[in-house]
Design an enzyme around this catalytic site. Structure first.
Site, mmCIF file in Angstrom:
data_model
loop_
_atom_site.group_PDB
_atom_site.id
_atom_site.type_symbol
_atom_site.label_atom_id
_atom_site.label_comp_id
_atom_site.label_asym_id
_atom_site.label_seq_id
_atom_site.Cartn_x
_atom_site.Cartn_y
_atom_site.Cartn_z
ATOM 1 C CB SER A 1 -5.588 -2.390 0.462
ATOM 2 O OG SER A 1 -5.402 -1.104 0.994
ATOM 3 C CD GLU B 1 -2.715 -1.337 2.448
ATOM 4 O OE1 GLU B 1 -3.634 -0.527 2.640
ATOM 5 O OE2 GLU B 1 -2.437 -2.253 3.236
ATOM 6 C CB SER C 1 -10.045 8.165 2.488
ATOM 7 O OG SER C 1 -8.914 8.040 1.644
#
Length: 351
Positions: free
Chosen positions: A187, A16, A322
Site C-alpha cells: 500500500s 493495512e 478495488s
C-alpha cells in the site's frame, strides 16, 4: 448438498488492517449472494492488531461495523490459542494485506492446518511480498524492469563513512528522480520520491525504519497500468486497466483517499500493448509461483512503446471498488462469481 464452511480470515497485524476489514466485508457480502449462499457458510475469523484470533460474535461485530477492535491484550499466551470454530473450517479465504498476512507467514500456518486456502502458498506469497526477491525472479524470467538497486539497512545506518558513497553510487546508477521503497511493505507505505541528495538521504533513512531491506528504483515518465490474473497452473489474464491521479506519485494517501485517483477500465492503450501486458502478467505469475489470484502492475512508456514490469501483488485489495475485482467484472466475471471461482481454485490446488 452439504455447504462448505468458509473461514474468512481478516484483520491482521499490518498497517493495512482497516483495508483488510473492508475487503472482508465485500467478500462476505458476495458469499451471502443467492447462488453462493447455497454452497457456502461464512465463518468470520478476525485477527486483532495484537495478533489475537477472534471468531463468533466478536468477529461478526467487526465485520458488521467495519471498525477494528480498540481493546487489546498483553497476555501473550493467547497468541497460541485459536477459537474452537477454526476446527470447523473446510476452506480458508485469507484476506490479510501486508506483512504477517500475504508474505507467506499465514500461508505456512494454513498449510500446516492441512485445509485448502485461497491464494498463493508460502513461496509465491513470500516472493510476491519481497520486492527484491520478486525482481530477481522477474529478471531470471527475462521480464523487463526499470533499473534498481537493492540496499540493506546496515549500509544506511551502521557506518557513517559508507552512506555518502552509497548515495554517490545511487546517483551514478539511477540518477534523479528515483523512488525509495521498503522491500516488504504494501500500500505504498514508506515509499518516497527523491529528486535531490537531501531528499534521497531522508528517504533512505525513513525506509530503513520500516525494513532492513530497501530497494531504490529509477523514476520513469509512464502511464501506470494493471492486469489481474486468475487461476492455478493454467491462469487467465483480465483486460488491462489504468490508474490516473493528480498527486506526484501513487502514495498511500492518494491510494486510499476518495477522489484522489481514478480507475480506467479498459485502459485506452493499443491492442498490441494490452496483449503484451497480459502475456507478461502470466509470466510474472508463474515466475513467483503464484496461485489463485494476483494483480500485476506495469509502467507503459507511451513515447517509446516500452512496457516495464513494476510488481506483483498476490493478495490485492478486494473491495467491490478495488482494481482487481473491477478488472474481472469488466472481463465478464462479476464479484460473487469471482469469489466462488477463487474458492474452487483453492480446493483444486489442495487436491
Amino acid at each position: 448438498m452439504t455447504k462448505l464452511r468458509v473461514g474468512l480470515l481478516f484483520g491482521g497485524r499490518s498497517g493495512e488492517h482497516e483495508v483488510s476489514i473492508n475487503s472482508a466485508i465485500a467478500i462476505a457480502t458476495a458469499l451471502d449472494a443467492q447462488d453462493n449462499a447455497m454452497k457456502y457458510d461464512v465463518l468470520p475469523v478476525y485477527i486483532q492488531k495484537d495478533g489475537i484470533w477472534q471468531a463468533g460474535d466478536i468477529a461478526r461485530q467487526v465485520l458488521d461495523s467495519g471498525k477494528p477492535l480498540t481493546s487489546e491484550t498483553n497476555d501473550k499466551k493467547q497468541l497460541w490459542q485459536f477459537p474452537p470454530q477454526v476446527a470447523e473450517v473446510d476452506v480458508w479465504f485469507p484476506i490479510l494485506h501486508g506483512p504477517n498476512g500475504e508474505d507467506g507467514t499465514v500461508q505456512g500456518l494454513l498449510t500446516l492446518m492441512q485445509v485448502p486456502f485461497v491464494g498463493s502458498g508460502v513461496l509465491g506469497s513470500a516472493a510476491g511480498m519481497d520486492k527484491i526477491a520478486m525482481k530477481m525472479a522477474f529478471a531470471q524470467a527475462g521480464l523487463p524492469q526499470v533499473k534498481y538497486m537493492a540496499i540493506s539497512r546496515s549500509q544506511i545506518w551502521s557506518n557513517p563513512c559508507v552512506f555518502p558513497k552509497l548515495c554517490d553510487e545511487i546517483e551514478k546508477t539511477l540518477d534523479y528522480p528515483c523512488f525509495v521503497k521498503p522491500a516488504n511493505l504494501g500500500s505504498s507505505v514508506g515509499i518516497a520520491k527523491a529528486r535531490s541528495r537531501t531528499e534521497l538521504e531522508t528517504a533512505l533513512d525513513n525506509a530503513a525504519s520500516y525494513d532492513r531491506r530497501i530497494i531504490v528504483e529509477a523514476g520513469v515518465v509512464a502511464r501506470e497500468v494493471e492486469c489481474a490474473v486468475l487461476g492455478n497452473d493454467n491462469p487467465k489474464a483480465s483486460v488491462v486497466g489504468e490508474i490516473t491521479y493528480n498527486s506526484d506519485f501513487y502514495d498511500y494517501e492518494t491510494k486510499y483517499t476518495d477522489g484522489r485517483a481514478e480507475l480506467h477500465i479498459p485502459a485506452q492503450i493499443p491492442t498490441a500493448i494490452a496483449s503484451q501486458i497480459q502475456e507478461m502478467s502470466l509470466k510474472a505469475f508463474t515466475a513467483v509461483d503464484a496461485a489463485g489470484l494476483a494483480r500485476v502492475d506495469f509502467f507503459y512508456l507511451e513515447k517509446t512503446g516500452e512496457v516495464f514490469l513494476n510488481e506483483i501483488n498476490t493478495l490485492p485489495g478486494f473491495t467491490a471498488f478495488s482494481m482487481y475485482p473491477q478488472l474481472w467484472a469488466a472481463s465478464g466475471v462479476p464479484f460473487p462469481e469471482l469469489c466462488d471461482r477463487l474458492i474452487q481454485f483453492a480446493l483444486e490446488r489442495h487436491q
